[in-house]
Design a protein around this motif. Sequence first.
Motif, PDB file in Angstrom:
ATOM      1  N   LEU A  13       0.864  -1.176   0.000  1.00 42.04           N
ATOM      2  CA  LEU A  13       0.000   0.000   0.000  1.00 42.04           C
ATOM      3  C   LEU A  13       0.904   1.231   0.000  1.00 42.04           C
ATOM      4  O   LEU A  13       1.657   1.450   0.946  1.00 42.04           O
ATOM      5  CB  LEU A  13      -0.910  -0.007   1.230  1.00 42.04           C
ATOM      6  N   GLU A  14       0.860   2.014  -1.076  1.00 43.43           N
ATOM      7  CA  GLU A  14       1.707   3.192  -1.187  1.00 43.43           C
ATOM      8  C   GLU A  14       0.886   4.447  -0.934  1.00 43.43           C
ATOM      9  O   GLU A  14      -0.157   4.654  -1.552  1.00 43.43           O
ATOM     10  CB  GLU A  14       2.402   3.234  -2.551  1.00 43.43           C
ATOM     11  N   LEU A  15       1.374   5.253   0.005  1.00 42.45           N
ATOM     12  CA  LEU A  15       0.702   6.476   0.422  1.00 42.45           C
ATOM     13  C   LEU A  15       1.732   7.588   0.560  1.00 42.45           C
ATOM     14  O   LEU A  15       2.925   7.327   0.713  1.00 42.45           O
ATOM     15  CB  LEU A  15       0.017   6.264   1.772  1.00 42.45           C
ATOM     16  N   LEU A  16       1.258   8.817   0.546  1.00 42.70           N
ATOM     17  CA  LEU A  16       2.111   9.949   0.881  1.00 42.70           C
ATOM     18  C   LEU A  16       1.925  10.231   2.365  1.00 42.70           C
ATOM     19  O   LEU A  16       0.802  10.405   2.830  1.00 42.70           O
ATOM     20  CB  LEU A  16       1.738  11.173   0.053  1.00 42.70           C
ATOM     21  N   LYS A  28       6.766  18.355   4.159  1.00 44.77           N
ATOM     22  CA  LYS A  28       6.370  17.846   2.851  1.00 44.77           C
ATOM     23  C   LYS A  28       6.167  16.341   2.916  1.00 44.77           C
ATOM     24  O   LYS A  28       6.975  15.616   3.495  1.00 44.77           O
ATOM     25  CB  LYS A  28       7.367  18.220   1.761  1.00 44.77           C
ATOM     26  N   PRO A  29       5.089  15.869   2.326  1.00 51.59           N
ATOM     27  CA  PRO A  29       4.820  14.426   2.333  1.00 51.59           C
ATOM     28  C   PRO A  29       5.851  13.672   1.489  1.00 51.59           C
ATOM     29  O   PRO A  29       6.388  14.219   0.524  1.00 51.59           O
ATOM     30  CB  PRO A  29       3.430  14.307   1.704  1.00 51.59           C
ATOM     31  N   VAL A  58      -8.947  -2.617   7.024  1.00 51.42           N
ATOM     32  CA  VAL A  58      -7.556  -2.478   7.459  1.00 51.42           C
ATOM     33  C   VAL A  58      -6.873  -1.364   6.663  1.00 51.42           C
ATOM     34  O   VAL A  58      -6.222  -0.487   7.235  1.00 51.42           O
ATOM     35  CB  VAL A  58      -6.795  -3.817   7.307  1.00 51.42           C
ATOM     36  N   ALA A  59      -7.032  -1.375   5.340  1.00 51.58           N
ATOM     37  CA  ALA A  59      -6.403  -0.352   4.495  1.00 51.58           C
ATOM     38  C   ALA A  59      -6.933   1.038   4.822  1.00 51.58           C
ATOM     39  O   ALA A  59      -6.163   2.008   4.887  1.00 51.58           O
ATOM     40  CB  ALA A  59      -6.621  -0.678   3.024  1.00 51.58           C
ATOM     41  N   ASN A  60      -8.232   1.150   5.052  1.00 49.88           N
ATOM     42  CA  ASN A  60      -8.806   2.458   5.390  1.00 49.88           C
ATOM     43  C   ASN A  60      -8.299   2.963   6.736  1.00 49.88           C
ATOM     44  O   ASN A  60      -8.081   4.167   6.913  1.00 49.88           O
ATOM     45  CB  ASN A  60     -10.331   2.400   5.361  1.00 49.88           C
ATOM     46  N   SER A  61      -8.095   2.066   7.678  1.00 53.84           N
ATOM     47  CA  SER A  61      -7.536   2.445   8.973  1.00 53.84           C
ATOM     48  C   SER A  61      -6.107   2.970   8.803  1.00 53.84           C
ATOM     49  O   SER A  61      -5.719   3.975   9.406  1.00 53.84           O
ATOM     50  CB  SER A  61      -7.567   1.259   9.928  1.00 53.84           C
ATOM     51  N   ILE A  62      -5.314   2.296   7.971  1.00 55.37           N
ATOM     52  CA  ILE A  62      -3.946   2.745   7.693  1.00 55.37           C
ATOM     53  C   ILE A  62      -3.976   4.140   7.065  1.00 55.37           C
ATOM     54  O   ILE A  62      -3.227   5.034   7.475  1.00 55.37           O
ATOM     55  CB  ILE A  62      -3.218   1.749   6.767  1.00 55.37           C
ATOM     56  N   ARG A  63      -4.852   4.340   6.094  1.00 58.41           N
ATOM     57  CA  ARG A  63      -4.970   5.655   5.446  1.00 58.41           C
ATOM     58  C   ARG A  63      -5.302   6.739   6.475  1.00 58.41           C
ATOM     59  O   ARG A  63      -4.757   7.843   6.429  1.00 58.41           O
ATOM     60  CB  ARG A  63      -6.030   5.612   4.358  1.00 58.41           C
ATOM     61  N   SER A  64      -6.198   6.422   7.386  1.00 51.58           N
ATOM     62  CA  SER A  64      -6.598   7.383   8.419  1.00 51.58           C
ATOM     63  C   SER A  64      -5.434   7.720   9.343  1.00 51.58           C
ATOM     64  O   SER A  64      -5.221   8.886   9.698  1.00 51.58           O
ATOM     65  CB  SER A  64      -7.775   6.812   9.207  1.00 51.58           C
ATOM     66  N   ILE A  65      -4.669   6.725   9.750  1.00 48.60           N
ATOM     67  CA  ILE A  65      -3.513   6.949  10.623  1.00 48.60           C
ATOM     68  C   ILE A  65      -2.483   7.823   9.914  1.00 48.60           C
ATOM     69  O   ILE A  65      -1.961   8.779  10.488  1.00 48.60           O
ATOM     70  CB  ILE A  65      -2.901   5.604  11.067  1.00 48.60           C
ATOM     71  N   VAL A  66      -2.202   7.525   8.654  1.00 47.43           N
ATOM     72  CA  VAL A  66      -1.229   8.305   7.894  1.00 47.43           C
ATOM     73  C   VAL A  66      -1.698   9.744   7.723  1.00 47.43           C
ATOM     74  O   VAL A  66      -0.907  10.686   7.806  1.00 47.43           O
ATOM     75  CB  VAL A  66      -0.952   7.635   6.526  1.00 47.43           C
ATOM     76  N   ALA A  67      -2.996   9.938   7.521  1.00 52.12           N
ATOM     77  CA  ALA A  67      -3.547  11.274   7.298  1.00 52.12           C
ATOM     78  C   ALA A  67      -3.679  12.093   8.578  1.00 52.12           C
ATOM     79  O   ALA A  67      -3.937  13.295   8.512  1.00 52.12           O
ATOM     80  CB  ALA A  67      -4.913  11.161   6.621  1.00 52.12           C
ATOM     81  N   SER A  68      -3.474  11.473   9.749  1.00 51.39           N
ATOM     82  CA  SER A  68      -3.748  12.147  11.019  1.00 51.39           C
ATOM     83  C   SER A  68      -2.721  13.211  11.404  1.00 51.39           C
ATOM     84  O   SER A  68      -2.947  13.967  12.338  1.00 51.39           O
ATOM     85  CB  SER A  68      -3.876  11.120  12.147  1.00 51.39           C
ATOM     86  N   GLY A  69      -1.592  13.273  10.722  1.00 44.85           N
ATOM     87  CA  GLY A  69      -0.602  14.294  11.038  1.00 44.85           C
ATOM     88  C   GLY A  69       0.810  13.755  10.969  1.00 44.85           C
ATOM     89  O   GLY A  69       1.037  12.567  10.721  1.00 44.85           O
ATOM     90  N   HIS A  70       1.770  14.651  11.196  1.00 42.60           N
ATOM     91  CA  HIS A  70       3.185  14.295  11.092  1.00 42.60           C
ATOM     92  C   HIS A  70       3.573  13.264  12.162  1.00 42.60           C
ATOM     93  O   HIS A  70       3.175  13.365  13.317  1.00 42.60           O
ATOM     94  CB  HIS A  70       4.064  15.545  11.251  1.00 42.60           C
ATOM     95  N   GLU A  99       8.009   1.258   4.911  1.00 41.76           N
ATOM     96  CA  GLU A  99       9.192   1.560   4.125  1.00 41.76           C
ATOM     97  C   GLU A  99       9.104   2.991   3.599  1.00 41.76           C
ATOM     98  O   GLU A  99       8.098   3.354   2.996  1.00 41.76           O
ATOM     99  CB  GLU A  99       9.310   0.624   2.929  1.00 41.76           C
ATOM    100  N   LYS A 100      10.142   3.755   3.832  1.00 43.62           N
ATOM    101  CA  LYS A 100      10.248   5.090   3.249  1.00 43.62           C
ATOM    102  C   LYS A 100      10.975   4.917   1.919  1.00 43.62           C
ATOM    103  O   LYS A 100      12.095   4.408   1.872  1.00 43.62           O
ATOM    104  CB  LYS A 100      10.994   6.021   4.193  1.00 43.62           C
ATOM    105  N   LEU A 101      10.314   5.331   0.830  1.00 47.09           N
ATOM    106  CA  LEU A 101      10.799   5.014  -0.504  1.00 47.09           C
ATOM    107  C   LEU A 101      11.862   5.981  -1.022  1.00 47.09           C
ATOM    108  O   LEU A 101      12.492   5.696  -2.037  1.00 47.09           O
ATOM    109  CB  LEU A 101       9.624   4.945  -1.479  1.00 47.09           C
ATOM    110  N   GLN A 102      12.061   7.100  -0.336  1.00 49.74           N
ATOM    111  CA  GLN A 102      13.081   8.056  -0.778  1.00 49.74           C
ATOM    112  C   GLN A 102      14.049   8.402   0.352  1.00 49.74           C
ATOM    113  O   GLN A 102      14.682   9.450   0.332  1.00 49.74           O
ATOM    114  CB  GLN A 102      12.406   9.333  -1.294  1.00 49.74           C
TER     115      GLN A 102
END
Length: 118
Positions: A13-16, A28-29, A58-70, A99-102
């Motif tokens: 699952l790739e997210l910013l 910056k994301p 599960v994926a939606n929960s991950i998206r929510s956690i990532v979107a919650s802030g720095h 995994e941080k891709l950059q």
Amino acid sequence: MSNTGTRVYVRNLELLARIGVHGHEQGKPQPVRINVSLAVATNVEGDRLETAVDYETVANSIRSIVASGHINLAETLAERIAASCLLDKRVTSCRVSVEKLQALPGAEAAGVEIERSR
């Protein structure tokens, strides 16, 4: 029929995400790749989604956690994801990789993998 184990997973699952402690990571994301594998203790009954651990949830929960802030550390993000997965009492253990891709020049990714259980 005996149940020798069921795994539910979300792969690659790739997210910013706003993640990192270094100055160039602030504000910056950056792309992250998340993998989750859950050991599930119960069988699905009657071909009904409500009896299964739903990977979309599960994926939606991950998206929510990532979107919650720095978040400073990949370890913190992985811990939060694991904790959210273990809220479902049918999940007996989970493995989470972030995994941080950059993060590192010349490397496809750098990150962390954790495993947690009840």
